[in-house]
Design a protein around this motif. Structure first.
Motif, PDB file in Angstrom:
ATOM      1  N   MET A   1       0.851  -1.182   0.000  1.00 33.89           N
ATOM      2  CA  MET A   1       0.000   0.000   0.000  1.00 33.89           C
ATOM      3  C   MET A   1       0.893   1.239   0.000  1.00 33.89           C
ATOM      4  O   MET A   1       1.879   1.311   0.743  1.00 33.89           O
ATOM      5  N   ARG A   2       0.530   2.209  -0.820  1.00 31.11           N
ATOM      6  CA  ARG A   2       1.173   3.532  -0.828  1.00 31.11           C
ATOM      7  C   ARG A   2       0.075   4.558  -0.607  1.00 31.11           C
ATOM      8  O   ARG A   2      -0.990   4.462  -1.220  1.00 31.11           O
ATOM      9  N   VAL A   3       0.354   5.539   0.217  1.00 30.26           N
ATOM     10  CA  VAL A   3      -0.674   6.522   0.598  1.00 30.26           C
ATOM     11  C   VAL A   3      -0.125   7.928   0.475  1.00 30.26           C
ATOM     12  O   VAL A   3       1.026   8.194   0.829  1.00 30.26           O
ATOM     13  N   LEU A   4      -0.964   8.822  -0.034  1.00 26.26           N
ATOM     14  CA  LEU A   4      -0.671  10.248  -0.079  1.00 26.26           C
ATOM     15  C   LEU A   4      -1.725  10.965   0.750  1.00 26.26           C
ATOM     16  O   LEU A   4      -2.926  10.786   0.520  1.00 26.26           O
ATOM     17  N   ALA A   5      -1.283  11.731   1.748  1.00 26.97           N
ATOM     18  CA  ALA A   5      -2.193  12.514   2.598  1.00 26.97           C
ATOM     19  C   ALA A   5      -2.028  13.990   2.248  1.00 26.97           C
ATOM     20  O   ALA A   5      -0.924  14.537   2.354  1.00 26.97           O
ATOM     21  N   LEU A   6      -3.103  14.633   1.833  1.00 24.67           N
ATOM     22  CA  LEU A   6      -3.083  16.031   1.392  1.00 24.67           C
ATOM     23  C   LEU A   6      -3.886  16.871   2.378  1.00 24.67           C
ATOM     24  O   LEU A   6      -5.082  16.642   2.573  1.00 24.67           O
ATOM     25  N   ALA A   7      -3.251  17.857   2.985  1.00 21.80           N
ATOM     26  CA  ALA A   7      -3.905  18.687   3.999  1.00 21.80           C
ATOM     27  C   ALA A   7      -3.859  20.154   3.597  1.00 21.80           C
ATOM     28  O   ALA A   7      -2.793  20.689   3.266  1.00 21.80           O
ATOM     29  N   GLY A   8      -5.006  20.815   3.604  1.00 28.15           N
ATOM     30  CA  GLY A   8      -5.075  22.239   3.311  1.00 28.15           C
ATOM     31  C   GLY A   8      -5.088  22.576   1.836  1.00 28.15           C
ATOM     32  O   GLY A   8      -4.866  23.726   1.473  1.00 28.15           O
ATOM     33  N   LEU A   9      -5.389  21.592   0.990  1.00 28.26           N
ATOM     34  CA  LEU A   9      -5.414  21.854  -0.457  1.00 28.26           C
ATOM     35  C   LEU A   9      -6.846  21.928  -0.951  1.00 28.26           C
ATOM     36  O   LEU A   9      -7.722  21.354  -0.389  1.00 28.26           O
TER      37      LEU A   9
END
Length: 196
Positions: free
Chosen positions: A188-196
């Motif tokens: 599993m690969r995860v990207l967490a995007l905050a404030g976009l």
């Protein structure tokens, strides 16, 4: 010290530094955009300074695992046989993060000949693939057949400063004709995007 002429929006502190005061005169103008005023992240602080919003952040994480190994008969109905799992931390202490996952699963199968043996697997309840050996009786068995599939998910949010664990069930099924499965590998690969 030279004299500086300033308007009502500026003040000079005791050290001669020029300061922009954002409240007071002139009067505030009407919001000139079609979006609501709540879309403006800039605010005036109690001392007439400017609050600037925290900047956006992105974080990533990865995890992998294996299970099984010994050959087991593939059930007719889909059955959970493994679970991919990852813990993800929000990179921002200020904003909620949106999480995007990329899940890769690879399953080994054994398909005997002469019976139209069949097997399949799925990730998160989504059917991904099916294998079939259509060779006649006395034909060629298919050993060590493996299939590698990917799935992309927008899988939820993480509160500001928090972390969440995300899981993805891995099922095998649609089995017939003595089909078997063995080792299951996942990443599993995860990207967490905050404030976009």
């Amino acid at each position: 010290m030279p004299q500086v002429c300033v308007g009502p929006e500026f003040t000079v502190d005791p050290n001669g530094r020029l300061r922009l005061d954002l409240c007071g005169g002139p009067a505030e103008q009407a919001w000139p955009y079609a979006c609501p005023t709540s879309s403006n992240p800039l605010r005036i602080d109690p001392n007439c300074g400017l609050w600037v919003p925290p900047y956006a952040k992105a974080g990533r994480a990865s995890a992998s695992g294996t299970s099984g190994g010994a050959l087991v008969t593939v059930p007719a109905g889909f059955t959970e046989v493994a679970q991919a799992e990852i813990e993800v931390k929000n990179p921002s202490d200020c904003y909620t993060a949106i999480v995007v996952q990329w899940i890769q699963v690879d399953v080994d199968f054994y398909l005997p000949p002469g019976t139209d043996s069949r097997a399949g697997f799925r990730i998160n309840g989504n059917s991904m693939m099916a294998l079939e050996n259509s060779s006649p009786a006395g034909g060629t068995q298919e050993t060590g057949v493996h299939w590698d599939m990917h799935q992309t998910l927008v899988s939820g949010t993480i509160p500001a400063g928090g972390s969440n664990t995300f899981t993805s069930p891995i099922d095998v099924g649609s089995g017939q004709g003595g089909a078997q499965y063995g080792e299951i590998r996942w990443q599993m690969r995860v990207l967490a995007l905050a404030g976009l």
